[in-house]
Design an enzyme around this catalytic site. Structure first.
Site, PDB file in Angstrom:
ATOM      1  N   GLY A   6       4.954  -9.690   4.715  1.00 60.24           N
ATOM      2  CA  GLY A   6       5.705  -9.557   5.956  1.00 60.24           C
ATOM      3  C   GLY A   6       4.992 -10.245   7.110  1.00 60.24           C
ATOM      4  N   LYS A  12       5.099  -9.431  10.114  1.00 62.75           N
ATOM      5  CA  LYS A  12       4.571  -8.504  11.123  1.00 62.75           C
ATOM      6  C   LYS A  12       3.039  -8.588  11.139  1.00 62.75           C
ATOM      7  CE  LYS A  12       3.857  -4.100  10.540  1.00 62.75           C
ATOM      8  NZ  LYS A  12       2.447  -3.877  10.954  1.00 62.75           N
ATOM      9  N   ASP A  13       2.465  -8.765   9.946  1.00 62.76           N
ATOM     10  CA  ASP A  13       1.012  -8.928   9.845  1.00 62.76           C
ATOM     11  C   ASP A  13       0.709 -10.430   9.794  1.00 62.76           C
ATOM     12  OD1 ASP A  13       0.252  -6.071   9.579  1.00 62.76           O
ATOM     13  OD2 ASP A  13       1.519  -6.208   7.821  1.00 62.76           O
ATOM     14  N   GLY A  67      11.307  -2.875   5.189  1.00 63.80           N
ATOM     15  CA  GLY A  67      10.574  -4.146   5.189  1.00 63.80           C
ATOM     16  C   GLY A  67      10.130  -4.496   3.765  1.00 63.80           C
ATOM     17  N   HIS A  68       9.564  -3.498   3.059  1.00 66.10           N
ATOM     18  CA  HIS A  68       9.157  -3.753   1.665  1.00 66.10           C
ATOM     19  C   HIS A  68      10.378  -4.077   0.799  1.00 66.10           C
ATOM     20  CE1 HIS A  68       5.838  -0.945   3.043  1.00 66.10           C
ATOM     21  NE2 HIS A  68       5.149  -1.975   2.586  1.00 66.10           N
ATOM     22  N   MET A 116       0.855  -1.194   0.000  1.00 64.73           N
ATOM     23  CA  MET A 116       0.000   0.000   0.000  1.00 64.73           C
ATOM     24  C   MET A 116       0.893   1.246   0.000  1.00 64.73           C
ATOM     25  SD  MET A 116      -3.438  -0.880   2.071  1.00 64.73           S
ATOM     26  CE  MET A 116      -2.828  -0.585   3.710  1.00 64.73           C
ATOM     27  N   SER A 175       6.825  -0.252   9.925  1.00 64.54           N
ATOM     28  CA  SER A 175       5.446  -0.161   9.470  1.00 64.54           C
ATOM     29  C   SER A 175       5.256   1.220   8.865  1.00 64.54           C
ATOM     30  CB  SER A 175       4.495  -0.319  10.675  1.00 64.54           C
ATOM     31  OG  SER A 175       3.207   0.180  10.357  1.00 64.54           O
TER      32      SER A 175
HETATM   33  O1  PAF Z   1      -0.073  -5.462   4.051  1.00 62.45           O
HETATM   34  C1  PAF Z   1      -0.487  -4.615   3.234  1.00 62.45           C
HETATM   35  O2  PAF Z   1       0.198  -3.657   2.870  1.00 62.45           O
HETATM   36  C2  PAF Z   1      -1.904  -4.770   2.662  1.00 62.45           C
HETATM   37  O3  PAF Z   1      -2.748  -5.309   3.603  1.00 62.45           O
HETATM   38  C3  PAF Z   1      -1.932  -5.567   1.358  1.00 62.45           C
HETATM   39  C4  PAF Z   1      -1.489  -7.003   1.568  1.00 62.45           C
HETATM   40  C5  PAF Z   1      -1.052  -4.901   0.306  1.00 62.45           C
HETATM   41  C6  PAF Z   1      -3.365  -5.619   0.815  1.00 62.45           C
HETATM   42  O4  PAF Z   1      -3.857  -4.347   0.558  1.00 62.45           O
END
Ligand code: PAF
Length: 268
Positions: free
Chosen positions: A131, A133-134, A20-21, A14, A169
């Site tokens: 990740g 974390k979620d 992290g990304h 998003m 985050s």
């Molecule tokens: O973790 C996120 O950034 C969002 O929940 C995702 C997986 C991109 C879905 O919108």
């Protein structure tokens, strides 16, 4: 996206990218011939208009980071492209989506499962990276893909942390300086419970207590939930012994003013 050399890895985001990304993109690049990233702030997974409005965005910066990381293709659709007028379908994962984060944020995981199933179908990726974390999100998405026969493999990736333990985050950018200074208490609380488990504690209540006591040392921290749950189905546990556990997941959601942070550690 059919023209990309296979295997294709997908990194759904998003935006407001952080290390992290970057680690998810690097992993995808190491394991696949092509990497696709998506950049879409999914309105269906926010359960408050304020939270959606507050979500940090900087598309130009994100596109620069994707380019720096060598992403082969960025899919950054408008809301209407993902949810055209007349869109009516919701993907709902059942009990797993209604506990913990799902209980605190009703409808959140329906929004996640719906958008991720659309992304999986549009991109047709072989593998997708998320990740840890979620952690509950990863469980929900894995279950969704399995139940719907979607071939994309879901790969959980380690949480990336600041030096003081705070899990990276996009929401960290919204913390006040005071809240940012207080926020590492979340990881300290989790580590304290991991330490007690390592020392032989097997009562889940005692571990929840340990986490709550550490959180209580920080006046700015307002815990929403503190959980010790089975990693198989996210059910709250009483004992961490016997044949059925571990693995288990310690997790929590903690508010610092208006900003809500989540984090977790795995046991076993
Ligand atoms: O973790 C996120 O950034 C969002 O929940 C995702 C997986 C991109 C879905 O919108």
């Amino acid at each position: 996206m059919a023209a990309l050399p296979r295997p294709v890895g997908l990194v759904p985001t998003m935006g407001w990218l952080h290390a992290g990304h970057r680690s998810l993109i690097a992993r995808s690049e190491a394991e696949n011939a092509s990497t696709v990233a998506s950049l879409f702030v999914n309105p269906k997974q926010f359960n408050s208009v304020g939270d959606l409005a507050r979500y940090p965005r900087d598309e130009a910066r994100d596109l620069r980071i994707f380019a720096e990381e060598g992403t082969d293709l960025v899919f950054a659709p408008d809301v209407d492209e993902v949810y055209p007028p007349g869109f009516e379908t919701t993907v709902s994962v059942g009990r797993l989506a209604t506990v913990l984060e799902g209980a605190a944020r009703p409808g959140h995981f329906d929004g996640v499962a719906t958008v991720v199933s659309i992304l999986f179908n549009l991109v047709g990726a072989d593998v997708a990276y998320f990740g840890q974390k979620d952690a509950q999100q990863v469980m929900v998405i894995s279950r969704m893909a399995r139940d719907l026969g979607i071939a994309t493999r879901v790969i959980p990736c380690p949480t990336v942390r600041e030096q003081d333990g705070l899990a990276l985050s996009s929401r960290n950018a919204l913390l006040s300086p005071e809240a940012r200074a207080a926020a590492p208490v979340v990881h300290r609380a989790l580590r304290a419970a991991v330490g007690r488990y390592a020392a032989g504690e097997r009562s889940a209540d005692a571990l929840r207590d340990t986490m709550r006591r550490v959180l209580a040392t920080e006046p700015l921290a307002d815990p929403e939930y503190v959980s010790v749950a089975s990693l198989a189905d996210d059910r709250e546990l009483t004992e961490l012994a016997g044949d059925v556990v571990p693995p288990a997941l310690l997790s929590m959601a903690v508010r610092f003013g208006e900003i809500r942070l989540i984090d977790n550690e795995r046991l076993g």
